[in-house]
Write an enzyme that holds these catalytic residues in place. Structure first.
Site, mmCIF file in Angstrom:
data_model
loop_
_atom_site.group_PDB
_atom_site.id
_atom_site.type_symbol
_atom_site.label_atom_id
_atom_site.label_comp_id
_atom_site.label_asym_id
_atom_site.label_seq_id
_atom_site.Cartn_x
_atom_site.Cartn_y
_atom_site.Cartn_z
ATOM 1 N N GLY A 90 24.132 -28.196 1.011
ATOM 2 C CA GLY A 90 23.406 -27.704 2.340
ATOM 3 C C GLY A 90 23.098 -28.644 3.146
ATOM 4 O O GLY A 90 22.975 -28.824 4.310
ATOM 5 N N THR A 91 21.554 -28.873 2.074
ATOM 6 C CA THR A 91 20.704 -29.527 2.471
ATOM 7 C C THR A 91 20.750 -31.235 3.043
ATOM 8 O O THR A 91 20.854 -31.446 4.310
ATOM 9 C CB THR A 91 19.367 -29.970 2.081
ATOM 10 O OG1 THR A 91 19.026 -29.138 1.535
ATOM 11 C CG2 THR A 91 18.472 -30.771 2.088
ATOM 12 N N ASN A 166 19.920 -15.970 5.708
ATOM 13 C CA ASN A 166 19.727 -16.284 4.074
ATOM 14 C C ASN A 166 18.632 -15.316 3.211
ATOM 15 O O ASN A 166 18.449 -14.431 2.776
ATOM 16 C CB ASN A 166 19.191 -17.588 3.584
ATOM 17 C CG ASN A 166 17.569 -18.425 4.430
ATOM 18 O OD1 ASN A 166 18.064 -18.443 5.716
ATOM 19 N ND2 ASN A 166 16.886 -18.885 3.610
ATOM 20 N N GLN A 194 24.970 -19.754 3.873
ATOM 21 C CA GLN A 194 24.796 -18.263 3.398
ATOM 22 C C GLN A 194 26.439 -17.362 3.626
ATOM 23 O O GLN A 194 26.834 -16.613 3.641
ATOM 24 C CB GLN A 194 23.577 -17.408 3.997
ATOM 25 C CG GLN A 194 22.486 -18.205 3.188
ATOM 26 C CD GLN A 194 21.984 -18.223 1.489
ATOM 27 O OE1 GLN A 194 23.144 -17.375 1.047
ATOM 28 N NE2 GLN A 194 21.664 -18.839 1.003
ATOM 29 N N SER A 214 27.494 -24.782 0.265
ATOM 30 C CA SER A 214 26.885 -25.454 -0.433
ATOM 31 C C SER A 214 27.550 -24.728 -1.955
ATOM 32 O O SER A 214 28.202 -23.491 -1.633
ATOM 33 C CB SER A 214 25.313 -25.191 -0.404
ATOM 34 O OG SER A 214 25.017 -25.659 -1.305
ATOM 35 N N HIS A 216 26.837 -24.027 -4.511
ATOM 36 C CA HIS A 216 25.600 -23.156 -5.375
ATOM 37 C C HIS A 216 25.442 -21.761 -5.117
ATOM 38 O O HIS A 216 24.642 -20.920 -5.809
ATOM 39 C CB HIS A 216 24.711 -23.967 -6.162
ATOM 40 C CG HIS A 216 23.628 -24.097 -5.605
ATOM 41 N ND1 HIS A 216 22.963 -23.454 -5.530
ATOM 42 C CD2 HIS A 216 23.241 -24.888 -4.495
ATOM 43 C CE1 HIS A 216 22.149 -23.274 -4.059
ATOM 44 N NE2 HIS A 216 21.610 -24.690 -3.452
ATOM 45 N N CYS A 376 5.211 -21.165 -0.595
ATOM 46 C CA CYS A 376 3.398 -21.268 -0.759
ATOM 47 C C CYS A 376 3.354 -22.345 -0.387
ATOM 48 O O CYS A 376 4.115 -23.454 -0.401
ATOM 49 C CB CYS A 376 3.335 -21.350 -2.883
ATOM 50 S SG CYS A 376 1.838 -20.891 -2.824
#
Ligand code: PLP
Length: 440
Positions: A90-91, A166, A194, A214, A216, A376
């Protein structure tokens, strides 16, 4: 004591002397390979190891496998074989659409709820002189096509909107956006990472020039995907070198990965037809209704005022009506609201007085894997950019959890999560120093 792990069921592992039930509800992060996918890939690691560019026997075996996979993906997307470019996921697909089409001086429209593979690429292009317009969603999580239309300028070259979000699962009105792009002569990319496997994909109906998937996210292997490139779309390759993939993506093809992607897509097509996805939506709705029975909870990405209308929905989508409009939690949805289309497997729920991160950890200790949409940065937790763009305040965005179910989810999995979540919520709320005891 030896810690030999013996799988006795899909989600149950028996450690010597200790049974721990694990329920994985983070499918939007990644999914396990299905056994059929592993079996399809197996011969291409050792037995049929050839380079698909070689002209000898081994090479031709690999080439045939890649071309069979291309045919399957073309059927999955409803395009021709020549319009399928295999890549690393996807990226790469998202980056290729943006870096491959935009040049300094162009204008690019996308949304503030895209994956970072789009948003970071857009930021990079902005530093190189591309003008960017980010469209915010409505509080329901939906992008209003009228906002896209209003954003168009003479220099607008590309619009990129995701199919399913997502974090919330909200399905965007891509067909309407595709019509707007066509009417204005603008290229249109869809991040369907997604959506794939949850919604029927049809690039012709969507009216897009580019679409990323994608493996996965739909029970295929990590590090492989595909980009649909409509014939005649002037895309510059991201990677140059050999003449692989019609000179649009250099690098020896990942043959086992491509075979796994195709098998996962084939199984995904069956799941859309055989009732698996309908069953998944029902289990998601049961889970959602059960959690909403707790006080101080609500769903992010649910209803849209009728004045906005209901966007035309992709052929398979699930609104998740079950329990959302319940009043026992104090959430009364006004008349005149329509349910927002959502992917069958996703629900995003806020819990008053709690931190999503603390919930993720407490649930993990009880064997339940979910995620908080926060990221984060330099040690500080930032609330989800998607929820913030929908208008949630920081506290509520930080108090949100995403449950994303595998299509192999069972009734027992849902029962277990419905047993554990109230225990954990009650426990953490009792510890909450600020607002403990304020909920009615
Ligand atoms: N786009 C969306 C909407 C995603 O959810 C993801 C992964 O989470 C990506 C793109 C990136 O895909 P990949 O992990 O294959 O690079």
């Amino acid at each position: 004591m030896s810690l030999r792990k013996i799988p006795i069921a899909r989600t149950i592992y028996l450690w010597e002397g200790l049974a721990l039930l694990r329920v994985y509800m983070d499918a939007n992060a990644t999914t396990p390979l299905l056994p059929e996918v592993v079996e399809a890939m197996r011969p291409y690691w050792m037995e049929h190891f050839g380079n698909a560019s070689s002209i000898h026997h081994e090479g031709q075996q690999a080439r045939a496998a890649v071309e069979r996979a291309r045919e399957t993906i073309a059927a999955f997307l409803n395009c021709s074989n020549a319009e399928v470019i295999f890549n690393s996921g996807g990226t790469e697909g998202d980056n290729t659409a943006i870096f491959g089409l935009l040049r300094p001086g162009d204008h690019f429209i996308t949304t503030s709820i895209e994956h970072s593979a789009i948003l970071q690429a857009a930021e990079k292009m902005a530093r190189q002189g591309v003008e960017i317009t980010l469209i915010d969603p409505r509080p329901s999580g939906l992008i209003d096509p009228a906002d896209i239309l209003r954003g168009i300028r003479p220099q607008t070259r590309l619009i990129s909107v995701m199919l399913a979000n997502n974090e919330t699962g909200v399905i965007q009105p891509v067909e309407e956006i595709g019509r707007i792009a066509a009417d204005n002569g603008i290229y249109f990319h869809i991040d369907a990472v997604q959506g794939a496997g949850k919604v029927e994909l049809d690039v012709r109906r969507f009216g897009c020039h580019l679409l990323s998937i994608s493996a996965h996210k739909m029970h295929g292997p990590k590090g492989v995907g595909a980009l649909f490139v409509r014939r005649g779309t002037p895309i510059e390759p991201l990677l140059v070198g050999g003449s692989h993939e019609r000179r649009q993506r250099a690098g020896s093809e990942n043959v086992p990965g491509i075979v796994g992607l195709a098998k996962a897509a084939e199984l995904a097509m069956h799941s859309l037809e055989d009732g698996t996805i309908t069953r998944l939506a029902a289990l998601r709705d049961r889970l959602e209704a059960g959690i909403l029975a707790l006080p101080g909870t609500g769903v992010n990405g649910t209803f849209v005022p009728q004045t906005l209308g209901v966007p035309s929905m992709p052929r398979i989508c699930f609104c998740g009506k079950g329990g959302i409009s319940r009043t026992s939690t104090g959430h009364v949805y006004e008349n005149g609201c329509n349910p927002v289309p959502r992917a069958a497997n996703t629900t995003n729920i806020w819990f008053d007085q709690l931190e999503g991160e603390a919930l993720v950890i407490a649930l993990d200790l009880k064997g339940v894997s979910v995620s908080a949409g926060s990221t984060c940065h330099s040690g500080a937790t930032e609330p989800s950019h998607v929820l913030m763009a929908m208008g949630l305040d920081k506290t509520r965005a930080r108090a949100s959890l995403r449950f994303s179910l595998l299509k192999t989810v069972t009734e027992a999995d849902v029962d277990y999560v419905l047993k554990v979540v109230p225990e954990v919520v009650e426990h953490l709320r009792a510890l909450s120093p600020v607002t403990a005891g304020t909920l009615g």
